[in-house]
Write an enzyme that holds these catalytic residues in place. Structure first.
Site, PDB file in Angstrom:
ATOM      1  N   HIS A 116       1.781  -4.153  13.301  1.00 30.89           N
ATOM      2  CA  HIS A 116       1.793  -3.326  12.100  1.00 30.89           C
ATOM      3  C   HIS A 116       1.650  -4.124  10.815  1.00 30.89           C
ATOM      4  O   HIS A 116       1.062  -3.647   9.842  1.00 30.89           O
ATOM      5  CB  HIS A 116       3.088  -2.506  12.060  1.00 30.89           C
ATOM      6  CG  HIS A 116       2.954  -1.234  11.275  1.00 30.89           C
ATOM      7  ND1 HIS A 116       3.543  -0.056  11.659  1.00 30.89           N
ATOM      8  CD2 HIS A 116       2.298  -0.944  10.130  1.00 30.89           C
ATOM      9  CE1 HIS A 116       3.248   0.896  10.786  1.00 30.89           C
ATOM     10  NE2 HIS A 116       2.505   0.375   9.846  1.00 30.89           N
ATOM     11  N   TYR A 142       6.298   5.531  12.509  1.00 35.55           N
ATOM     12  CA  TYR A 142       6.171   6.879  11.972  1.00 35.55           C
ATOM     13  C   TYR A 142       7.116   7.867  12.662  1.00 35.55           C
ATOM     14  O   TYR A 142       7.382   8.945  12.128  1.00 35.55           O
ATOM     15  CB  TYR A 142       4.739   7.384  12.097  1.00 35.55           C
ATOM     16  CG  TYR A 142       3.702   6.502  11.446  1.00 35.55           C
ATOM     17  CD1 TYR A 142       4.040   5.615  10.422  1.00 35.55           C
ATOM     18  CD2 TYR A 142       2.369   6.539  11.849  1.00 35.55           C
ATOM     19  CE1 TYR A 142       3.084   4.801   9.835  1.00 35.55           C
ATOM     20  CE2 TYR A 142       1.404   5.742  11.263  1.00 35.55           C
ATOM     21  CZ  TYR A 142       1.766   4.868  10.263  1.00 35.55           C
ATOM     22  OH  TYR A 142       0.825   4.072   9.690  1.00 35.55           O
TER      23      TYR A 142
END
Length: 782
Positions: A106, A49
């Site tokens: 992730h 992010y």
């Protein structure tokens, strides 16, 4: 106070947390408001992010003690394997914490350049377990894992994940996956709980919301937490931030829960991960687009940094940026290292060859700047197809690595202390997939190493980059640096239909060749090597010195290899550095088998004039071997091995063409072997008269000595029962065969006149030169 649930290791996790995905930007005041005023304690983020550093400032500035927060971040796939610890430390530094409450992988997907994916997954999870066992993290988890992924992980895991974060909302909630996780003690954690707001006006949802005097968003959140699924909505609006936590003062009826769950029959998945591997090299936080608002200067950290600098001295930093490649490393007499960056024609641009990034950075010191960018590189026009993919590196903002050991990274920059210690910026680039280590020169004070473009017979084929730098201290205290030099392919992208040549580049090459000639005439050593003087992979390279050339054999053909840039500047270390791996042809292995009318033959035993089996016009036929593109028994190269579910295995160099079949329509297309992946379809021999489509079940790489590329009259052949092309680099059959027919006739005539009847094998230098001209100047397809 937001209630919590309990993980399998008895750690509490809040049921509502703050999502911080990079979509929509980052608003510092909203994060502080959520923690200080709305009671959020779970902060969910990820390296991807690009906001860990900003969140670290918020965590440091908020009014809540660190031990009362639950910080969760995620490991991006490019850091799997050996880089897990470095990635963890970097995330902790950004978040200004010395531990994490949860660290997650992730996603199960890995970059396609990783050959042994299962081994990498095992190594990654073992390092996650070590982080947990050493109490650096309070829990470990995964994200986006399916049942199959969890079952694969359970085969080698000593500790099962404490949580699996998945897309979870009424329109897509993967009930079978949640049931499996519940049965195995894995907490299901949800993201995208509001389906990005796409269906909040649904008539049935609004009716239920009106019944409970709540908003549609609150109904969706309550539906999740009532199933004991922690979830992390994102908002930057103060009213909605508070509203999202007010879901614990009511309970949905069983009937309403079932109604909401029935929405999943519409299967409205929001997050599409089908092409995620193509995006893995994009910079972290690329969706932010600079939308980071309200982040104050971290005064406390700045004071600590100033104090630390006063104690250990200031550190300079040099960075090539995302459009630059490190090709030159100099150590000044004072000991200051200087980094040289370049941007060759095969690298540096966004999609379609446009928009180079001017994000390099260099610091001025007492002896001058600690780096430079090669003059004119960023101004040079790239001629590429409009839909050609980007060719840029993904560089972290921090200089936090002690070593760039990942084979897909190079030293994009460094930060040097006064003692000469280096903190490295390791930039990731997909184009290093089939790069080879070619040397480890050592640079002392007053010396320089320079790599750069590699030309073979006047044509650019590679680029030598500095992939790692290691400080070495001698017994008398002198500091030197050992460089790891990696040669990457520097050719036009295979997906392009044509290989256009910039006239400016050609003039540049001409000037460089003149410069090399002048230098050689003046007595300076240039990179001239014998045909068999090629280095093997890195295991055969001496660590602390250059590779010293052996005495040349006057009977061997001498090939000229030239590096663009500052190659001709003599290196003052012992010996010479040689660009030894450029121009390695695209071929088969010597033990590859073809079928002849008299039976099987290994490739090394095939001769010009032999008939070999191929497939033409819907049937098996024999075609004559017209010539050899390459026949080099002593040359070592990297090969790709493709294994099929019908049994046949074939090995070829990465840029040899093979026929890839559409698994549905069976339509054939020529692609590079390196672009064939597990699950793709190829054609193999089923019987003496027929080909059948089969699936590739495994892909691996290895090194072997001996490379062979026969050219048949049809341009293709059956090798190890797999249907492949004779061609490498160029796809077209028509033009290359027109030339080869002429070249072969001329070759036979010359042999007849001069009495040379013994077959030499390798394509004559003049013929190879004209094939290269065809490759450079003419399109792939007709």
């Amino acid at each position: 106070m937001i209630p919590s649930t309990i993980l399998s290791n008895n750690i509490e996790m809040p049921l509502i947390g703050l999502g911080t995905t990079h979509s929509g930007g980052y608003y510092h005041d909203a994060v502080l408001h959520s923690i200080n005023k709305c009671g959020y304690r779970l902060i969910d983020t990820a390296k991807r992010y690009g906001v860990e550093k900003q969140l670290g400032i918020a965590v440091n500035n908020c009014s809540i003690p660190r031990e009362d927060l639950f910080l969760c971040t995620k490991l991006w796939p490019v850091d799997c394997g050996d880089a897990v610890f470095d990635a963890f430390r970097t995330s902790c530094e950004k978040l200004q914490t010395d531990y994490l409450d949860m660290y997650m992988i992730h996603m199960p997907q890995l970059p396609d350049w990783i050959v042994d994916q299962k081994e990498t997954k095992e190594k990654t999870w073992r390092q996650m377990e070590l982080l947990y066992e050493d109490e650096h993290v309070r829990s470990i988890g995964v994200s986006n894992y399916s049942i199959d992924d969890l079952e694969e992980l359970s085969e080698f895991a000593s500790i099962l994940p404490h949580a699996n974060q998945i897309e979870f909302h009424p329109w897509f909630h993967q009930s079978d996956l949640k049931k499996y996780s519940d049965e195995n003690g894995i907490l299901t954690m949800g993201y995208c709980p509001l389906a990005k707001g796409k269906y909040l006006e649904d008539e049935t949802l609004c009716r239920i919301a009106q019944k409970y005097n709540k908003s549609p968003a609150q109904i969706c959140l309550r539906w999740s937490v009532q199933q004991n699924v922690p979830t992390v909505p994102k908002s930057t609006d103060s009213k909605r931030l508070k509203e999202n936590t007010d879901v614990f003062d009511f309970e949905l009826s069983e009937e309403d829960m079932d109604t909401l769950s029935s929405f999943s029959s519409q299967n409205r998945k929001i997050v599409d991960l089908s092409n995620i591997c193509q995006k893995m090299s994009l910079p972290d936080g690329y969706k932010l687009n600079g939308r980071v608002f309200g982040v104050p200067e971290d005064n406390e950290r700045m004071q600590k940094t100033t104090l630390l600098a006063a104690i250990i001295g200031t550190a300079a930093s040099a960075s090539c940026g995302s459009s630059g490649i490190p090709f030159r490393f100099e150590v000044l007499p004072s000991g200051q290292p200087v980094l040289g960056c370049g941007s060759p024609t095969c690298f540096g641009s966004e999609n379609g060859g446009k928009d180079l990034r001017h994000d390099s950075n260099f610091m001025a010191g007492p002896d001058g700047d600690d780096g430079f960018f090669r003059e004119g590189d960023l101004a040079r026009v790239r001629v590429r197809n409009s839909d050609a993919p980007a060719q840029m590196a993904n560089c972290p903002r921090e200089f936090s690595s002690s070593s760039c050991s990942n084979p897909m990274t190079w030293v994009g920059g460094f930060k040097a202390s006064e003692s000469g210690d280096l903190s490295l910026q390791c930039c990731h680039y997909e184009g290093l997939r089939f790069a080879q280590e070619v040397g480890r020169p050592v640079v002392h004070a007053g010396e320089v190493y320079s790599g750069g473009e590699v030309l073979r017979d006047g044509r650019q084929t590679g680029f030598d980059a500095i992939s790692n730098v290691k400080k070495i201290t001698s017994g008398n205290g002198d500091v030197a640096y050992e460089l790891t030099v990696t040669r990457m392919n520097c050719l036009p992208n295979p997906a392009e239909d044509s290989n256009e040549v910039s006239f400016d580049i050609q003039r540049d090459i001409g000037r460089i060749l003149e410069k090399v000639g002048e230098t050689a005439a003046s007595g300076v050593q240039t990179n001239q090597i014998e045909a068999d003087q090629r280095l093997s992979p890195s295991t055969d390279v001496q660590s602390d010195s250059y590779v010293t050339p052996t005495e040349s054999d006057p009977q061997e053909t001498v090939e000229q290899f030239v590096q663009v840039g500052e190659q001709v500047v003599p290196v003052t270390s012992a010996g010479y550095y040689y660009p030894v791996a450029s121009g390695v042809p695209a071929c088969f292995t010597g033990d590859a088998k073809v079928m002849t009318p008299s039976g099987e033959k290994e490739m090394r035993d095939v001769r010009v004039g032999d008939l070999v089996l191929t497939f033409e016009y819907g049937k098996m036929v024999y075609t004559r071997v017209a010539s050899w593109l390459h026949r080099l028994p002593e040359t070592k190269a990297a090969f790709i091995k493709l294994t099929t579910d019908h049994g046949p295995e074939v090995s070829m160099t990465p840029q040899h063409f093979i026929y890839k079949a559409d698994c549905v329509t069976e339509e054939l297309d020529l692609v590079y072997a390196e672009d064939i992946n597990k699950g793709d379809c190829v054609m193999v021999k089923e019987t003496e008269n027929n080909l059948i489509m089969t699936v590739v079940t495994a892909k691996s790489t290895f090194y072997e000595t001996g490379v062979y590329a026969p050219m048949t009259e049809t341009g293709d052949l059956i090798v190890d029962d797999v249907y492949a092309s004779c061609h490498n680099v160029i796809k077209t059959n028509t033009l290359s065969h027109t030339f080869l027919n002429l070249a072969t006739a001329m070759q036979q005539k010359v042999r007849s006149i001069l009495g040379f009847f013994e077959e030499t094998g390798h394509l004559p230098a003049s013929s190879e030169f004209f094939l290269n001209i065809i490759d450079v100047l003419l399109p792939h397809k007709y």
